[in-house]
Design an enzyme around this catalytic site. Sequence first.
Site, mmCIF file in Angstrom:
data_model
loop_
_atom_site.group_PDB
_atom_site.id
_atom_site.type_symbol
_atom_site.label_atom_id
_atom_site.label_comp_id
_atom_site.label_asym_id
_atom_site.label_seq_id
_atom_site.Cartn_x
_atom_site.Cartn_y
_atom_site.Cartn_z
ATOM 1 N N GLU A 79 27.745 32.512 39.314
ATOM 2 C CA GLU A 79 28.793 31.672 39.884
ATOM 3 C C GLU A 79 30.148 32.320 39.636
ATOM 4 O O GLU A 79 31.183 31.695 39.830
ATOM 5 C CB GLU A 79 28.740 30.250 39.312
ATOM 6 C CG GLU A 79 28.822 30.160 37.807
ATOM 7 C CD GLU A 79 28.827 28.734 37.303
ATOM 8 O OE1 GLU A 79 29.710 27.978 37.736
ATOM 9 O OE2 GLU A 79 27.969 28.389 36.483
ATOM 10 N N CYS A 111 25.339 26.702 36.902
ATOM 11 C CA CYS A 111 24.514 27.355 35.875
ATOM 12 C C CYS A 111 23.022 27.273 36.181
ATOM 13 O O CYS A 111 22.204 27.777 35.415
ATOM 14 C CB CYS A 111 24.795 26.741 34.507
ATOM 15 S SG CYS A 111 26.529 26.784 34.072
ATOM 16 N N HIS A 233 19.790 24.557 28.605
ATOM 17 C CA HIS A 233 21.043 25.179 29.035
ATOM 18 C C HIS A 233 22.110 24.773 28.016
ATOM 19 O O HIS A 233 22.259 23.580 27.695
ATOM 20 C CB HIS A 233 21.443 24.687 30.431
ATOM 21 C CG HIS A 233 22.850 25.033 30.786
ATOM 22 N ND1 HIS A 233 23.317 26.329 30.726
ATOM 23 C CD2 HIS A 233 23.908 24.266 31.152
ATOM 24 C CE1 HIS A 233 24.593 26.340 31.068
ATOM 25 N NE2 HIS A 233 24.978 25.101 31.328
HETATM 26 N N1 COA Z 1 35.244 18.115 12.723
HETATM 27 C C1 COA Z 1 34.011 17.990 13.281
HETATM 28 N N2 COA Z 1 33.820 17.527 14.571
HETATM 29 C C2 COA Z 1 34.928 17.228 15.286
HETATM 30 C C3 COA Z 1 36.222 17.343 14.741
HETATM 31 C C4 COA Z 1 36.375 17.815 13.419
HETATM 32 N N3 COA Z 1 37.567 17.982 12.831
HETATM 33 N N4 COA Z 1 37.103 16.963 15.706
HETATM 34 C C5 COA Z 1 36.365 16.606 16.808
HETATM 35 N N5 COA Z 1 35.054 16.767 16.536
HETATM 36 C C6 COA Z 1 33.921 16.541 17.430
HETATM 37 C C7 COA Z 1 34.043 15.281 18.284
HETATM 38 O O1 COA Z 1 33.631 14.146 17.577
HETATM 39 C C8 COA Z 1 33.106 15.632 19.441
HETATM 40 O O2 COA Z 1 31.765 15.451 19.029
HETATM 41 P P1 COA Z 1 30.760 14.581 19.950
HETATM 42 O O3 COA Z 1 30.791 15.235 21.310
HETATM 43 O O4 COA Z 1 29.448 14.707 19.274
HETATM 44 O O5 COA Z 1 31.320 13.201 19.997
HETATM 45 C C9 COA Z 1 33.298 17.140 19.608
HETATM 46 O O6 COA Z 1 33.891 17.597 18.380
HETATM 47 C C10 COA Z 1 34.217 17.526 20.750
HETATM 48 O O7 COA Z 1 35.380 16.750 20.666
HETATM 49 P P2 COA Z 1 36.106 16.227 21.975
HETATM 50 O O8 COA Z 1 37.255 15.401 21.558
HETATM 51 O O9 COA Z 1 35.110 15.631 22.912
HETATM 52 O O10 COA Z 1 36.612 17.637 22.546
HETATM 53 P P3 COA Z 1 37.308 17.981 23.906
HETATM 54 O O11 COA Z 1 37.876 16.786 24.582
HETATM 55 O O12 COA Z 1 38.231 19.105 23.595
HETATM 56 O O13 COA Z 1 36.100 18.508 24.857
HETATM 57 C C11 COA Z 1 34.320 19.877 25.635
HETATM 58 C C12 COA Z 1 35.076 19.337 24.409
HETATM 59 C C13 COA Z 1 33.096 20.661 25.177
HETATM 60 C C14 COA Z 1 33.845 18.712 26.519
HETATM 61 C C15 COA Z 1 35.311 20.830 26.432
HETATM 62 O O14 COA Z 1 35.506 21.983 25.667
HETATM 63 C C16 COA Z 1 34.772 21.237 27.792
HETATM 64 O O15 COA Z 1 34.962 20.522 28.788
HETATM 65 N N6 COA Z 1 34.098 22.408 27.882
HETATM 66 C C17 COA Z 1 33.433 22.823 29.122
HETATM 67 C C18 COA Z 1 32.027 22.229 29.159
HETATM 68 C C19 COA Z 1 31.308 22.686 30.400
HETATM 69 O O16 COA Z 1 31.352 23.839 30.742
HETATM 70 N N7 COA Z 1 30.595 21.809 31.114
HETATM 71 C C20 COA Z 1 29.965 22.179 32.352
HETATM 72 C C21 COA Z 1 28.734 22.981 32.190
HETATM 73 S S1 COA Z 1 27.330 22.054 31.717
#
Ligand code: COA
Length: 387
Positions: A79, A111, A233
């Site tokens: 992609e 993916c 994945h």
């Molecule tokens: N210590 C430990 N864990 C922590 C933390 C800390 N200090 N602070 C946050 N976290 C945890 C949160 O609780 C959360 O866990 P959970 O998902 O089990 O609830 C996780 O870290 C991520 O936190 P979040 O606030 O959701 O992060 P974010 O808003 O920055 O988003 C992703 C994270 C992964 C969703 C983002 O990076 C993203 O969109 N990535 C792309 C994903 C993708 O490609 N998807 C399409 C293909 S399938």
Amino acid sequence: MTVGIDKLAFYTPGLALDMVELAKARGDEPDKYTIGIGQSVQSVVPNYEDVVTMGVNAAKKILTAADIEAIEMLIFATESGVDNSKSAAVFAQKLLNLSPYIRTIEMKQACYAGTYGLMQAKDYVRLHPDKKVLVIAADIARYGLKTAGEVTQGAGAIAIVVSADPAIAAIEDDSVYMSQDVPDFWRPVASTTALVDGHLSTDIYKEMFLTLWSRYTAKTKLALADFAGFAFHLPYTKMGKKALDQILDQATPEQQKFLQEQLAASQVYNRQVGNLYTGSVYLALLSLLQQGQIIAGQRLAVFSYGSGAEAELFSLKIQENFQSAIVGQDVVTMLADRRLLSVSEYEDVFNSQLFDYQVDATTAGPKNTDRCQFVGWQNGHRRYQMS
Ligand code: COA
């Protein structure tokens, strides 16, 4: 007749970024990246690499003269392709010295496309058992500097040779799949970075896994206890845990512990590489085969997900001599040999990609390497070098 994965190879570029350093630079808690999301390091792509070079570099690790003779189709799943018209497979066919008398095609569905390619390959070999199909799944996960997706970037390629009587794993005829139009992740044609609603994507992934797991178990009459592990994945490694946790209560406490250990084994390489989109689920498979407790005859589940969205769940039967077929894949050394960049070096590399075909330019890749490289643009054409 069994048909399936005869050879499996992985390649990732030689530059990397530590997620603790990225977290500090972005003002985030390192534990959020390393524990909450589950990523420790991500591969960084220099401007002399792209999906073609990565795919070629993965495939040439495994192709013998006999394979090249028997390959009648090259399916290139990506992609993050290099051209909106010409397929990456045509570039790769020449660079790998494959016969001109083969079919070459590029496939796209986020993916998921590598799995579509694998299933096409299986069906083709079933009809032509003396032939082989090369499936390449190569991608660069590029979300942009200082975006929420940045921590889940990565890059790499998987190459799979599909044949009759495969050495590694037979692909069972038990697939269940589904497609639905969902706005969780996309990349408009003019954009070099992906757009994503990561939380929606996580929800859809979990929902589609649960739906397909229940269709799969109804169709096959198999239960969780029949599986020695899952290759999910992994856009980030926590995703696998989120999916598996939904069905773990279908197993005994002892089985649950075993499946969790196998999940951790499947995450080892992805945790060090980041997302490689189409190849991610097969990197998880390689990680499980090399780092997990796998014995011949066992059944593994593969869950492939591509945003947008399409998913497929199927199983693999591990073959007698799978160990000797994967022992040559020294992923641990390849990952350890990458050069760790500072955050500012990574930002420079990120901004140095040569997207503008209208400007003749040459990259400055390392000399005296046996790797395939993108050497730059000349009169609007991409130029590659295979030393
Ligand atoms: N210590 C430990 N864990 C922590 C933390 C800390 N200090 N602070 C946050 N976290 C945890 C949160 O609780 C959360 O866990 P959970 O998902 O089990 O609830 C996780 O870290 C991520 O936190 P979040 O606030 O959701 O992060 P974010 O808003 O920055 O988003 C992703 C994270 C992964 C969703 C983002 O990076 C993203 O969109 N990535 C792309 C994903 C993708 O490609 N998807 C399409 C293909 S399938």
